[in-house]
Design an enzyme around this catalytic site. Structure first.
Site, PDB file in Angstrom:
ATOM      1  N   ASP A 269     104.732  52.142 117.133  1.00  0.00           N
ATOM      2  CA  ASP A 269     104.875  52.240 115.691  1.00  0.00           C
ATOM      3  C   ASP A 269     103.576  52.862 115.152  1.00  0.00           C
ATOM      4  O   ASP A 269     102.589  53.024 115.881  1.00  0.00           O
ATOM      5  CB  ASP A 269     105.183  50.873 115.065  1.00  0.00           C
ATOM      6  CG  ASP A 269     105.881  51.036 113.708  1.00  0.00           C
ATOM      7  OD1 ASP A 269     105.780  52.133 113.120  1.00  0.00           O
ATOM      8  OD2 ASP A 269     106.520  50.081 113.245  1.00  0.00           O
TER       9      ASP A 269
HETATM   10  C1  BGC Z   1     107.414  51.672 110.336  1.00  0.00           C
HETATM   11  C2  BGC Z   1     108.412  52.351 111.240  1.00  0.00           C
HETATM   12  C3  BGC Z   1     108.501  53.806 110.915  1.00  0.00           C
HETATM   13  C4  BGC Z   1     107.129  54.432 111.044  1.00  0.00           C
HETATM   14  C5  BGC Z   1     107.114  55.917 110.771  1.00  0.00           C
HETATM   15  C6  BGC Z   1     106.093  52.408 110.275  1.00  0.00           C
HETATM   16  O1  BGC Z   1     105.295  51.923 109.268  1.00  0.00           O
HETATM   17  O2  BGC Z   1     107.207  50.348 110.775  1.00  0.00           O
HETATM   18  O3  BGC Z   1     109.662  51.727 111.109  1.00  0.00           O
HETATM   19  O4  BGC Z   1     109.428  54.450 111.755  1.00  0.00           O
HETATM   20  O5  BGC Z   1     106.266  53.800 110.112  1.00  0.00           O
HETATM   21  O6  BGC Z   1     107.323  56.222 109.442  1.00  0.00           O
END
Ligand code: BGC
Length: 742
Positions: A269
């Protein structure tokens, strides 16, 4: 610029593997590490410009960019100027639609209709791919039993069987026949694993889940995504049992690859590799990079830890280059399979053609209709007559495109939804439809998403202006023959970093509802929200309540279709509605300890409030009535490993066509472990004309009856007696029993 790929058959895995080796062979260590790096393309990102990083071979993928022209510019740098000339993968969170916005995933789960979810994500994929995107960070597969957790809106709710069905459907919708297929995007199963069980429902907080809970409840949607051929996985942010998910070899190597045979790649993530230091797990960025990659985390999303540290780790002999090669291979394989080496560029005219397709809006309207749940309809107030002369539409989200579309509408997305007010007005062209928002609602602490979309920041209403808005709303309601209150949450009140301690209607909405109901007019309540809300007062005093969730682009039309009887609601709750946020986690599939439910002492779970749900899992009403009966089992006894079939008849006993979701629950009376009071094991959404009867068939065998036992530390199917219920929600009473013998 050249056209997008037009591959029509699934490329052979042997050919792909051979091409990957041919590409990998001449790559330098730096080139390989670049492929393991994803960088942010948004202007707000600190650090070097993406163009320069890509030119130097420092990135294999870009996220947080949503601009076809810019994609092509960056791609040109990658394939013409970077040392390895390998094309980039462009990724974005396309969660429930790209331009045509579908209901939020929790709402899609409320349709209990995997085909609708599949169709929605295939439309989303087609639009996103036309825009030049290759990869979406969805579906989100986190089971969530704590309604305070904001990200409950992004998943399929509390149940592993419903969650697994929605997971597989979404993967098929996004990816089509294989990861990388034309007109589709690669899917990403996230957030592996356990994120939905954050302590206290607080986003990002630690998770403690025993292996049995993980395997029986939290893993099944992820396993279903692997079985459906998902191309990529994303690790979760938090600590799972004190080991961060991004550095967790048990999750990423043993379970995901070893047991499930996943062959794609895993991305972290955002910033999560670097976060291993914040989590007091890794000593420094170098240690973080080493431990994440060693754990099986192939691509670093935006933390920079891989780019900064992997070369040094190989050069001083700490890390074997073979581990880097193993991480690069599946990334190259997806790029090859997608046809990116032949067709790296997006057609800059395609998106406008694709988003104009009327079938996209039709699909969004139908999906929204199918996701709505009728919670109450006293005296058959709904459906409303189209002959109404004077209607008032009241509430802070009634004319909000943002609240209608829901979360993840970021990176240049322009809201374009039909609001509830517009939908109702379109349905009643000759009536007077007055509107008043009432006092505004807002978060106590702003969302970081507001920083991405500067236009979202608005100064707060003064108490005087709020009071005036309250009075105007009451006066507006006073003049009408019927009032439609549209209440709930705004788009940033559910989603990431959008957890709440309470699940009451925010702001003065309940006060406004009570004041309007006291006027004595017929009142219909439409809820726009991304999580269950504790509408305890409304549940007793407002005759008609429609849960519309965050229904997307066509939301206003879909709600009007339901309110005025052009569509019949058939959705069911994918999550229990507790009476208070403080009751969370509250879910139907719990075990029973100490006293039976009908014992007077059972009520002592709390002395100050009943802990029964406000609305149970699986619940939802219709404009028609159904009868479910004739429950039959093909056998009353079977051996461990054998299967039996369960059939039941469902009849539409009312006077309009409608859908019933027939649900099958089981209970194992004793076993190696204590077993839940009920578990969903099958469901089917059945359309029925008035008077029509259909037979629904379910199978019960080892797939349904095996579970991970804490006592034994392994999978087990016990010899034991079972109860079976078939009905229209998790409190179904139509009962049968069978026994599994050794
Ligand atoms: C989120 C993810 C997301 C990623 C990219 C993160 O803050 O937890 O779900 O895919 O950002 O935007």
């Amino acid at each position: 610029m050249g056209n997008a790929a037009t591959i029509t058959s699934v490329p052979s895995q042997a050919d792909i593997a051979a091409r990957v080796e041919a590409i990998l062979g001449p790559m330098s260590l730096a080139d390989k590490i670049g492929q393991l790096v994803q960088i942010g393309g948004a202007d707000f990102m600190p650090g070097p410009k993406p163009d320069d990083v890509i030119r130097q071979g420092g990135a294999g993928s870009v996220l947080w960019l949503n601009d076809t022209k810019k994609f092509n510019e960056l791609q040109k740098i990658a394939v013409e100027e970077s040392p390895s000339k390998i094309p980039l993968l462009f990724a974005l969170d396309v969660i429930h639609g790209y331009r045509t916005i579908f209901p939020v995933p929790l709402a899609m789960a409320a349709s209990w209709d995997p085909d609708t979810a599949e169709q929605a994500q295939s439309v989303a994929a087609k639009e996103a791919r036309a825009a030049g995107l290759h990869w979406t960070f969805g579906p989100m597969l986190d089971i969530a039993r704590d309604v305070r957790w904001g990200r409950i809106v992004e998943g399929a709710g509390e149940d592993p069987v419903l969650g697994a069905a929605m997971a597989a459907a979404q993967v098929r919708g996004f990816q089509g026949p294989y990861p990388g297929a034309p007109d589709h995007v690669i899917a990403c199963a996230k957030h592996f694993a356990g994120y939905g069980a954050a302590d206290g429902g607080r986003d990002y907080d630690p998770v403690f889940l025993p292996e049995a809970q993980l395997r029986n409840v939290y893993f099944p949607p992820f396993k279903a995504a692997v079985d459906a051929g998902v191309g990529t996985f994303m690790s979760a942010y938090m600590d799972l049992n004190n080991v961060p998910a991004a550095g967790n070899p048990w999750l990423l190597r043993d379970v995901l690859r070893g047991e499930w045979g996943f062959r794609g790649f895993v991305i972290s993530d955002a910033f999560a590799v670097g976060n291993l230091v914040i989590q007091h797990f890794a000593r420094d960025g170098r240690d973080a990079a080493f431990r994440a990659l060693s754990a099986g985390l192939d691509m670093d999303m935006a933390s920079g830890a891989y780019l900064e540290n992997l070369a040094g780790l190989v050069e001083d002999g700490t890390l074997d280059e073979a581990i880097i090669d193993a991480a690069v291979r599946p990334i190259l394989a997806l790029k090859v399979q997608m046809g990116l080496f032949e067709h790296p560029y997006a057609d800059e005219d395609l998106l406008d053609q694709v988003i104009a397709l009327p079938e996209h809006r039709d699909a969004a309207r139908r999906a929204a209709q199918r996701s709505m749940v009728l919670l109450r309809n006293e005296g058959g107030l709904l459906p409303l007559s189209k002959d109404l002369k004077h209607v008032a539409v009241i509430g802070p989200v009634a004319d909000s495109m943002e609240a209608t579309e829901g979360s993840w509408m970021v990176f240049g997305h322009q809201p374009a939804a039909v609001t509830m007010l517009e939908g109702i007005r379109a349905k009643l062209p000759d009536a007077r439809v007055d509107y008043a928002p009432g006092p505004e609602i807002r978060r106590d602490y702003p969302s970081f998403f507001e920083d991405f979309e500067p236009g979202k920041k608005k100064p707060a209403q003064t108490p005087e202006a709020a009071e005036a808005a309250f009075q105007t709303a009451v006066e507006t309601a006073q003049g009408a023959d019927l009032v439609i209150m549209v209440l709930g949450e705004t788009d940033l009140m559910a989603g990431e970093a959008a957890s709440r301690g309470s699940i009451d209607l925010p702001g003065r909405q309940e006060e406004l509802l009570k004041t309007v109901v006291a006027l004595g007019k017929p009142v219909v309540l439409v809820l726009l929200n991304g999580r269950p809300l504790s509408i305890n007062w409304a549940a007793e005093h407002v005759p008609a309540i429609l849960e519309a969730w965050e229904p997307g682009t066509e939301g206003g039309h879909a709600v009007a279709d339901i309110l005025f009887g052009d569509a019949n609601p058939g959705g069911k709750l994918p999550v229990t509605f507790p009476r208070s946020g403080s009751h969370a986690p509250l879910y139907y599939a719990r075990t029973l300890t100490h006293q039976p439910e009908d014992h007077f002492m059972y009520r002592s779970r709390y002395w100050d409030s009943p802990t029964t749900p406000l609305y149970p899992f699986g619940f939802g009403l219709s404009y028609t009535t159904f009868e479910i009966g004739n429950l039959k089992l093909s056998a009353s006894q079977m051996k461990v490993g054998e299967s039996l079939t369960v059939t039941a008849d469902v009849t539409n006993t009312g006077s309009v066509a409608g859908d019933e979701v027939v649900q099958l629950y089981i209970h194992q009376r004793f076993g190696s472990d204590s077993r839940p009071m009920r578990e969903l094991k099958g469901f089917e959404r059945v359309p029925l004309q008035p008077g029509e009867t259909k037979t629904v068939t379910f199978e019960l065998g080892p797939d349904q009856l095996t579970y991970w036992s804490s006592s034994l530390g392994q999978w087990v199917q016990d010899a034991a007696p079972f109860d079976v219920w078939v009905g229209s929600d998790s409190q179904a009473t139509l009962h049968a029993e069978f026994e599994v013998v050794a």
